[in-house]
Scaffold this motif. Structure first.
Motif, PDB file in Angstrom:
ATOM      1  N   LEU A  91       0.882  -1.400   0.021  1.00 45.25           N
ATOM      2  CA  LEU A  91       0.014  -0.013  -0.009  1.00 45.25           C
ATOM      3  C   LEU A  91       0.912   1.445  -0.043  1.00 45.25           C
ATOM      4  N   ASP A  92       1.794   1.173   0.930  1.00 47.83           N
ATOM      5  CA  ASP A  92       2.724   2.384   0.884  1.00 47.83           C
ATOM      6  C   ASP A  92       3.408   2.743  -0.409  1.00 47.83           C
ATOM      7  N   GLN A  93       4.068   1.758  -1.129  1.00 48.53           N
ATOM      8  CA  GLN A  93       4.459   2.166  -2.635  1.00 48.53           C
ATOM      9  C   GLN A  93       3.520   2.541  -3.631  1.00 48.53           C
ATOM     10  N   ALA A  94       2.113   2.070  -3.284  1.00 48.41           N
ATOM     11  CA  ALA A  94       1.209   2.327  -4.403  1.00 48.41           C
ATOM     12  C   ALA A  94       0.657   3.819  -3.982  1.00 48.41           C
ATOM     13  N   LEU A  95       0.558   3.953  -2.700  1.00 49.58           N
ATOM     14  CA  LEU A  95       0.251   5.340  -2.267  1.00 49.58           C
ATOM     15  C   LEU A  95       1.025   6.378  -2.932  1.00 49.58           C
ATOM     16  N   ALA A  96       2.497   6.057  -2.742  1.00 46.23           N
ATOM     17  CA  ALA A  96       3.384   7.069  -3.221  1.00 46.23           C
ATOM     18  C   ALA A  96       3.154   7.569  -4.689  1.00 46.23           C
ATOM     19  N   VAL A  97       2.733   6.452  -5.263  1.00 50.04           N
ATOM     20  CA  VAL A  97       2.558   6.643  -6.960  1.00 50.04           C
ATOM     21  C   VAL A  97       1.238   7.348  -6.951  1.00 50.04           C
ATOM     22  N   GLY A  98       0.180   7.185  -6.129  1.00 53.89           N
ATOM     23  CA  GLY A  98      -0.996   7.901  -6.142  1.00 53.89           C
ATOM     24  C   GLY A  98      -0.641   9.291  -6.057  1.00 53.89           C
ATOM     25  N   ALA A  99       0.229   9.554  -4.917  1.00 51.17           N
ATOM     26  CA  ALA A  99       0.398  11.069  -4.457  1.00 51.17           C
ATOM     27  C   ALA A  99       0.676  11.796  -5.684  1.00 51.17           C
ATOM     28  N   ARG A 100       1.989  11.142  -6.623  1.00 49.23           N
ATOM     29  CA  ARG A 100       2.229  12.054  -7.617  1.00 49.23           C
ATOM     30  C   ARG A 100       1.350  12.071  -8.575  1.00 49.23           C
ATOM     31  N   ALA A 101       0.582  11.150  -8.903  1.00 53.04           N
ATOM     32  CA  ALA A 101      -0.426  11.330  -9.926  1.00 53.04           C
ATOM     33  C   ALA A 101      -1.428  12.499  -9.585  1.00 53.04           C
ATOM     34  N   GLY A 102      -1.789  12.542  -8.278  1.00 52.49           N
ATOM     35  CA  GLY A 102      -2.836  13.580  -7.843  1.00 52.49           C
ATOM     36  C   GLY A 102      -2.320  14.875  -7.780  1.00 52.49           C
ATOM     37  N   VAL A 103      -0.738  14.797  -7.575  1.00 51.33           N
ATOM     38  CA  VAL A 103      -0.086  16.428  -7.403  1.00 51.33           C
ATOM     39  C   VAL A 103      -0.156  16.813  -8.907  1.00 51.33           C
ATOM     40  N   ASP A 104       0.176  15.922  -9.975  1.00 51.70           N
ATOM     41  CA  ASP A 104       0.367  16.226 -11.357  1.00 51.70           C
ATOM     42  C   ASP A 104      -1.026  16.680 -11.928  1.00 51.70           C
ATOM     43  N   SER A 105      -1.997  15.919 -11.689  1.00 48.77           N
ATOM     44  CA  SER A 105      -3.413  16.247 -12.272  1.00 48.77           C
ATOM     45  C   SER A 105      -3.926  17.663 -11.523  1.00 48.77           C
ATOM     46  N   GLY A 106      -3.518  17.831 -10.407  1.00 48.84           N
ATOM     47  CA  GLY A 106      -3.834  19.104  -9.713  1.00 48.84           C
ATOM     48  C   GLY A 106      -3.269  20.279 -10.334  1.00 48.84           C
ATOM     49  N   ALA A 107      -1.662  20.322 -10.734  1.00 50.77           N
ATOM     50  CA  ALA A 107      -1.171  21.079 -11.381  1.00 50.77           C
ATOM     51  C   ALA A 107      -1.579  21.341 -12.761  1.00 50.77           C
ATOM     52  N   ALA A 108      -1.948  20.276 -13.446  1.00 47.16           N
ATOM     53  CA  ALA A 108      -2.666  20.597 -14.884  1.00 47.16           C
ATOM     54  C   ALA A 108      -3.785  21.200 -14.741  1.00 47.16           C
ATOM     55  N   ALA A 109      -4.691  20.824 -13.712  1.00 45.26           N
ATOM     56  CA  ALA A 109      -5.977  21.636 -13.695  1.00 45.26           C
ATOM     57  C   ALA A 109      -5.777  23.266 -13.395  1.00 45.26           C
ATOM     58  N   LYS A 110      -4.603  23.558 -12.796  1.00 47.27           N
ATOM     59  CA  LYS A 110      -4.524  24.796 -12.419  1.00 47.27           C
ATOM     60  C   LYS A 110      -3.735  25.617 -13.613  1.00 47.27           C
ATOM     61  N   ALA A 111      -3.168  25.114 -14.293  1.00 44.56           N
ATOM     62  CA  ALA A 111      -2.210  25.452 -15.453  1.00 44.56           C
ATOM     63  C   ALA A 111      -3.264  26.064 -16.655  1.00 44.56           C
TER      64      ALA A 111
END
Ligand code: P1T
Length: 410
Positions: A390-410
């Motif tokens: 779960l820990d390694q998958a949550l880390a990947v999830g975190a990066r995807a969440g940040v990327d999509s948040g940044a894309a939405a703001k751009a």
């Protein structure tokens, strides 16, 4: 000695079981026969046709009746009030056959998606059932919706997937006061009879999808009903035979075999569920953990009073919404991304897209089945390995969440 008087750890091995009469086999043989010979018309051993009677199915039915504590004798019902069906939904559908067309049914708002669909997309139409859904974990909502003409009250507790706890004793008291003839049914699939037994609180029917904890090995679909009421048992026996959605002898054998380890499996599921829920609560990528065993859970006190363990089912919301959830679900290695639950292997799923896709979007929102909601069925692997996954998958999830948040703001 009455095998039904033992503690549940003994019952899972012995309840309702007796050696096979001809050979003395300690495990019930799989009677793969559709029919039974009669020396003269109408003269038989009690076994005529497998849709009505099968010794392997009977062995399972007596077992689940023992686990739930039905208390019905063999004189009151041949299998002590236990009945096995081809699936959990087939079992539930057979309960609905008890009621006349147009009957009023009061059901929990949060239910397995397929159970809600059976009410709203099938029986509201074919049987004109008037199905009212309400949050039955709230006594005020229960009082506001319970009426003297309500024929059936259907609850799940804990609910799938929001883990709401319905207070079975309070529901029984309020509902029977308003209509003493109402049938109270509890889908006990999530809890299992190890953790919770609805008859102890005044319920009339307990139901399980045996596909889940009872079988426990993800290799058979099935369902059971258990009643402690001799009259209901008589009606269900007729309906099981007359409607005919029975469990096959082979599946009955598998479930009975699975049940032998139910007590030890549930101990591990309970332990791992609690450990993983506690760990998730400390994880910065997790917004909220929904697990009745956590002291932070709003209904923890009630859950503790009604249940002896809180299972391996854990729901949580991940920060970063759908993108984070999808990335995490695509990245797990030990957890399998799949519907279903209750097996020895760990599963993970996305209720909004998978098990609860049939729930209308606005109801999903109202219940909290959001795009970030993830449901775990923690298996019996080593908990530390599950946490690492779960820990390694949550880390990947975190990066995807940040990327999509940044894309939405751009
Ligand atoms: O799949 P079936 O054996 O027909 O059981 C239906 C059912 C009934 N009740 C509850 C509480 C359930 O969870 C289910 C099936 N649930 C899933 C397949 C799931 O992944 O939630």
């Amino acid at each position: 000695m009455d095998k039904n008087k033992h503690k549940i750890g003994t019952k899972v091995i012995h309840a309702g079981q007796s050696p096979e009469p001809i050979t003395g086999a300690v495990m019930p043989p799989i009677f793969t026969t559709s029919t039974y010979v009669q020396p003269s018309p109408g003269q038989h051993t009690g076994f005529e046709y497998t849709r009505a009677q099968n010794p392997t199915r009977f062995a399972l039915e007596r077992m689940v009746a023992g686990l739930e504590g039905s208390g019905l004798s063999a004189e009151q019902d041949e299998t002590n009030g236990g009945f096995a069906f081809a699936s959990g939904l087939a079992a539930m559908a057979t309960v609905l056959e008890l009621f006349e067309a147009g009957s009023r049914v009061l059901a929990m708002d949060d239910l397995y998606g397929g159970s809600g669909r059976l009410f709203s997309k099938v029986r509201a139409h074919s049987q004109a059932l008037d199905v009212v859904r309400a949050d039955l974990s709230d006594a005020d909502a229960l009082r506001a919706n319970m009426t003297a003409d309500t024929k059936l009250v259907w609850v799940e507790t804990p609910t799938n997937p929001m883990m709401k706890i319905a207070d079975l004793g309070v529901i029984a008291k309020i509902c029977k006061e308003i209509n003493p003839g109402v049938v109270l049914a509890c889908d006990n699939t999530f809890a299992s009879p190890i953790n919770q037994r609805p008859f102890e609180y005044g319920f009339d029917i307990s139901m399980h999808s045996t596909t889940k904890y009872l079988n426990g090995h993800s290799d058979a679909i099935g369902g059971v009903l258990i009643t402690n009421d001799a009259e209901l048992a008589q009606q269900l026996r007729f309906l099981q035979m007359a409607v005919g959605s029975v469990m096959s002898p082979f599946d009955a054998y598998l479930v009975l075999r699975g049940i032998k380890t139910l007590d030890v499996r549930m101990a591990r599921h309970n332990e791992t569920g609690l450990k993983i829920a506690g760990w998730l609560e400390t994880h910065e990528q997790v917004e909220k953990v929904i697990y009745p065993g956590l002291t932070s859970y709003p209904q923890h006190a009630l859950a503790k009073q009604q249940m002896s363990g809180f299972t391996g089912m854990v729901s949580f919301t991940i920060k970063g919404g759908l993108d984070a959830a999808k990335a995490m679900l695509e990245t797990v290695r030990l957890f399998a991304l799949a519907e279903s639950l209750g097996g020895v292997e760990s599963l993970i799923e996305h209720p909004a897209i998978m098990t609860h896709a049939s729930v209308p979007a606005e109801m999903r929102e109202q219940l909290g089945i959001t795009d970030g909601l993830i449901r775990l069925s923690c298996g019996i692997e080593d908990a530390d390995d599950l946490i690492a996954d779960l820990d390694q998958a949550l880390a990947v999830g975190a990066r995807a969440g940040v990327d999509s948040g940044a894309a939405a703001k751009a």
